[in-house]
Design a protein around this motif. Structure first.
Motif, PDB file in Angstrom:
ATOM      1  N   ASP A 224     -13.927  71.782 -44.492  1.00  0.00           N
ATOM      2  CA  ASP A 224     -12.809  71.537 -43.580  1.00  0.00           C
ATOM      3  C   ASP A 224     -13.314  70.659 -42.449  1.00  0.00           C
ATOM      4  OD1 ASP A 224     -10.736  71.557 -41.784  1.00  0.00           O
ATOM      5  OD2 ASP A 224     -10.588  73.738 -41.618  1.00  0.00           O
ATOM      6  N   GLY A 225     -12.816  69.420 -42.406  1.00  0.00           N
ATOM      7  CA  GLY A 225     -13.268  68.472 -41.396  1.00  0.00           C
ATOM      8  C   GLY A 225     -12.419  68.446 -40.149  1.00  0.00           C
ATOM      9  N   GLY A 226     -11.406  69.309 -40.055  1.00  0.00           N
ATOM     10  CA  GLY A 226     -10.599  69.392 -38.848  1.00  0.00           C
ATOM     11  C   GLY A 226      -9.374  68.501 -38.891  1.00  0.00           C
ATOM     12  N   PRO A 227      -8.460  68.686 -37.921  1.00  0.00           N
ATOM     13  CA  PRO A 227      -7.209  67.924 -37.897  1.00  0.00           C
ATOM     14  C   PRO A 227      -7.440  66.438 -37.641  1.00  0.00           C
ATOM     15  CG  PRO A 227      -7.465  69.213 -35.889  1.00  0.00           C
ATOM     16  CD  PRO A 227      -8.573  69.625 -36.800  1.00  0.00           C
ATOM     17  N   VAL A 228      -6.536  65.624 -38.153  1.00  0.00           N
ATOM     18  CA  VAL A 228      -6.570  64.176 -37.931  1.00  0.00           C
ATOM     19  C   VAL A 228      -5.157  63.702 -37.620  1.00  0.00           C
ATOM     20  CG1 VAL A 228      -8.573  63.744 -39.413  1.00  0.00           C
ATOM     21  CG2 VAL A 228      -6.282  63.735 -40.399  1.00  0.00           C
ATOM     22  N   GLU A 229      -5.072  62.520 -37.045  1.00  0.00           N
ATOM     23  CA  GLU A 229      -3.772  61.901 -36.808  1.00  0.00           C
ATOM     24  C   GLU A 229      -3.145  61.492 -38.150  1.00  0.00           C
ATOM     25  OE1 GLU A 229      -2.146  61.618 -33.939  1.00  0.00           O
ATOM     26  OE2 GLU A 229      -3.781  62.792 -33.052  1.00  0.00           O
ATOM     27  N   PRO A 230      -1.824  61.510 -38.239  1.00  0.00           N
ATOM     28  CA  PRO A 230      -1.171  61.215 -39.518  1.00  0.00           C
ATOM     29  C   PRO A 230      -1.607  59.908 -40.170  1.00  0.00           C
ATOM     30  CG  PRO A 230       0.422  62.088 -37.960  1.00  0.00           C
ATOM     31  CD  PRO A 230      -0.852  61.887 -37.191  1.00  0.00           C
ATOM     32  N   ASN A 231      -1.857  58.880 -39.372  1.00  0.00           N
ATOM     33  CA  ASN A 231      -2.204  57.578 -39.944  1.00  0.00           C
ATOM     34  C   ASN A 231      -3.689  57.262 -39.850  1.00  0.00           C
ATOM     35  OD1 ASN A 231       0.527  56.958 -40.589  1.00  0.00           O
ATOM     36  ND2 ASN A 231       0.890  56.423 -38.446  1.00  0.00           N
ATOM     37  N   ALA A 232      -4.501  58.277 -39.586  1.00  0.00           N
ATOM     38  CA  ALA A 232      -5.941  58.046 -39.468  1.00  0.00           C
ATOM     39  C   ALA A 232      -6.509  57.564 -40.798  1.00  0.00           C
ATOM     40  CB  ALA A 232      -6.643  59.328 -39.026  1.00  0.00           C
ATOM     41  N   PRO A 233      -7.290  56.502 -40.788  1.00  0.00           N
ATOM     42  CA  PRO A 233      -7.861  56.004 -42.052  1.00  0.00           C
ATOM     43  C   PRO A 233      -8.906  56.979 -42.601  1.00  0.00           C
ATOM     44  CG  PRO A 233      -8.821  54.845 -40.187  1.00  0.00           C
ATOM     45  CD  PRO A 233      -7.716  55.694 -39.631  1.00  0.00           C
ATOM     46  N   ARG A 234      -9.045  56.967 -43.900  1.00  0.00           N
ATOM     47  CA  ARG A 234     -10.073  57.799 -44.519  1.00  0.00           C
ATOM     48  C   ARG A 234     -11.438  57.153 -44.327  1.00  0.00           C
ATOM     49  NH1 ARG A 234      -7.395  59.736 -50.272  1.00  0.00           N
ATOM     50  NH2 ARG A 234      -5.395  60.432 -49.418  1.00  0.00           N
ATOM     51  N   CYS A 235     -12.419  58.011 -44.133  1.00  0.00           N
ATOM     52  CA  CYS A 235     -13.780  57.523 -43.956  1.00  0.00           C
ATOM     53  C   CYS A 235     -14.715  58.451 -44.726  1.00  0.00           C
ATOM     54  CB  CYS A 235     -14.154  57.493 -42.472  1.00  0.00           C
ATOM     55  SG  CYS A 235     -15.825  56.893 -42.158  1.00  0.00           S
ATOM     56  N   ASP A 236     -15.201  57.995 -45.883  1.00  0.00           N
ATOM     57  CA  ASP A 236     -16.067  58.845 -46.691  1.00  0.00           C
ATOM     58  C   ASP A 236     -17.328  59.205 -45.913  1.00  0.00           C
ATOM     59  OD1 ASP A 236     -14.281  58.698 -48.751  1.00  0.00           O
ATOM     60  OD2 ASP A 236     -15.377  57.162 -49.878  1.00  0.00           O
TER      61      ASP A 236
END
Length: 513
Positions: A224-236
């Motif tokens: 679980d990496g925590g909450p993000v903004e709806p449009n936050a880009p994915r970052c592997d």
């Protein structure tokens, strides 16, 4: 069995491969296309649960999967400093474990080999450009490396994943919501030896993580990496980020060896309203997506394909009317809706890091999992052996407590399990004791059964009582006098303890002719 009819399967993942295998086993001609030029090499869905092994056993013996996977012995709940609870999976089957871990690419390879053995090659790099359902078939345009071809099929199965082209061409909405939270996935070799017979869930103040053992020192971890903004880009993530999270949340230094896959993923929970659209049917992720909590997604999708395939085959061969295909939606839609609901609850329970919920996870949950009844309920849910269609369109009667439920996994005759009988793709009738006068052919020539190809097994002793070879199934179903038991091709029960008249009426209603 000679091939007959034509079905286009869009998508060569587990759902499409299973549908094509089950159709070919039943003599239905199949063509499979996939937009990808090569099979996936990613592990993706990793859990194969018992119910999936049972219903696939007819086409692909469970041992084919078990040989390449890691059989799970249970679940361990732990924190950074102690084991909070261990739940052992009981050994209750000689053939089917409750679950095993196997990378999806391996599952697909096993299914693909079986399909190729049936004479079907996958047409890769092909894109469906259009599909029009008509009264007597589906007209399609398929883009290949040689151009666009117009092709006509009797039926089309959209098993082409969450971003389904088939669903988009139908203009079907995919209602639901996205969960705005970052999840990290890592498949890697672990240099330190670790107990690898259980799924391990670690509770930590900054979020949960779970370890899944593939065996041989290879692991998957989901974080679980925590909450993000709806449009936050994915970052592997990279190795350093995963190792640091593992150190903080386990309070140990774990050294990653070779990494096989590192990914940042997001969760969506969606389901179409209807699976059938004329002669086009949606299955698997094309019809429903949900949280990976519980590892139910691929298993639910494979079981969609098995439910659908035997019904299409009956329709193609003229043994049932097209109305039978309406029962595919009526049976499978509620199952996926339940998975979506339950996996969503598990996900939100895992995500909630409030003080009260952290105390619940650390103290109340381990205590609850100490009760045998809670453990049995959890194992039935995970392994999907509790899935049933009782009360559904093919099992609406309240007088038969078993109709529409999973056939018990018990020996029959010389077979290790009754599921060995279902290696024969036809519906199965067990005559426990002498129920009919004369051979089965007398029954199969009656109007209700005529043209309905079944396998019939009589288990009667010299007095007409139930033979010893059928004692296990009779005991499991509470049958004490001569009776008929009908088993659907997908391993669910038709009428049980039935008279010939009841069984005949059910077959007649199934045919819908």
């Amino acid at each position: 069995m000679a091939a007959h009819g034509s079905v286009l399967v869009c998508g060569a993942g587990p759902t499409g491969l299973t549908a094509a295998i089950e159709l070919m086993r039943r003599g239905v001609d199949v063509e499979v296309i996939d937009v990808a030029s090569e099979p996936t090499t990613l592990s993706k869905a990793a859990a194969v649960w018992r119910r999936t092994l049972e219903v696939l056993h007819g086409a692909v013996p469970a041992e084919s999967f078990i040989r390449r996977g890691r059989v799970l012995q249970g679940i361990r709940l732990e924190s950074s400093d102690q084991v909070l609870r261990e739940v052992e999976f009981p050994e209750v089957s000689s053939v089917f474990p409750h679950g095993l871990l196997l990378p999806q690419c391996d599952t697909e390879q096993i299914l693909r080999s079986r399909l190729e053995g049936l004479g079907v090659s996958i047409h890769r790099g092909c894109r469906l450009r259009s599909a029009r359902s008509e009264d007597d078939g589906v007209t399609t345009e398929i883009e290949t490396t040689d151009g666009v071809e117009t092709r006509r099929f009797e039926w089309l199965i959209g098993a082409d994943g969450a971003h389904s082209t088939v669903r988009h061409l139908l203009g079907v909405a995919f209602p639901g919501e996205a969960v705005h939270r970052r999840w990290l996935l890592a498949d890697f070799d672990l240099e330190e030896p670790e107990p690898d017979d259980k799924i391990r869930t670690v509770l930590a103040d900054e979020g949960m993580l779970a370890f899944f053992p593939y065996g041989g020192g290879r692991w998957r971890v989901v974080i679980d990496g925590g909450p993000v903004e709806p449009n936050a880009p994915r970052c592997d993530p990279d190795r350093a980020e995963i190792e640091e999270i593992l150190r903080r949340r386990t309070n140990r230094s774990l050294t990653m060896g070779r990494t096989h896959w590192l990914a940042d993923f997001r969760v969506s929970e969606r389901q179409v309203e209807r699976y059938r659209h004329g002669r086009i049917l949606l299955a698997g992720d094309a019809a429903h997506v949900h949280s990976p909590a519980g590892g139910q997604g691929m298993n639910t999708s494979i079981q969609d394909a098995i439910n659908l395939a035997w019904k299409i085959a009956l329709v193609v061969h003229g043994a049932s009317s097209e109305s039978l295909l309406d029962t595919y939606d009526l049976e499978r839609h509620p199952v996926a809706a339940g998975v979506l609901r339950d996996s969503g609850r598990m996900l939100r329970f895992a995500m909630n890091q409030g003080r009260f919920m952290r105390a619940m996870k650390r103290h109340v949950l381990p205590a609850m999992l100490g009760f045998g009844s809670v453990q049995r309920h959890a194992i039935r849910g995970l392994s999907e052996i509790g899935v049933h269609y009782h009360g559904g369109p093919l099992a609406s009667t309240t007088k038969d407590r078993w109709i529409g439920r999973r056939c018990p996994d018990v020996p029959f005759g010389n077979a290790k399990t009754i599921y060995d009988l279902l290696r024969d793709p036809r519906p199965c009738v067990l005559e426990l004791g002498a129920v009919i006068d004369g051979p089965p052919a007398v029954v199969l020539d009656q109007p209700a059964w005529r043209g309905f190809d079944v396998q019939w097994h009589r288990a009667a002793d010299g007095t007409g009582a139930i033979a010893d070879e059928a004692s296990e199934i009779a005991g499991a179903l509470g049958i004490t006098r001569p009776s008929l038991v009908v088993i659907r091709p997908d391993g669910y029960l038709g009428p049980t303890g039935a008279s010939l008249d009841v069984a005949s009426a059910w077959v007649d209603s199934l045919r819908g002719l």
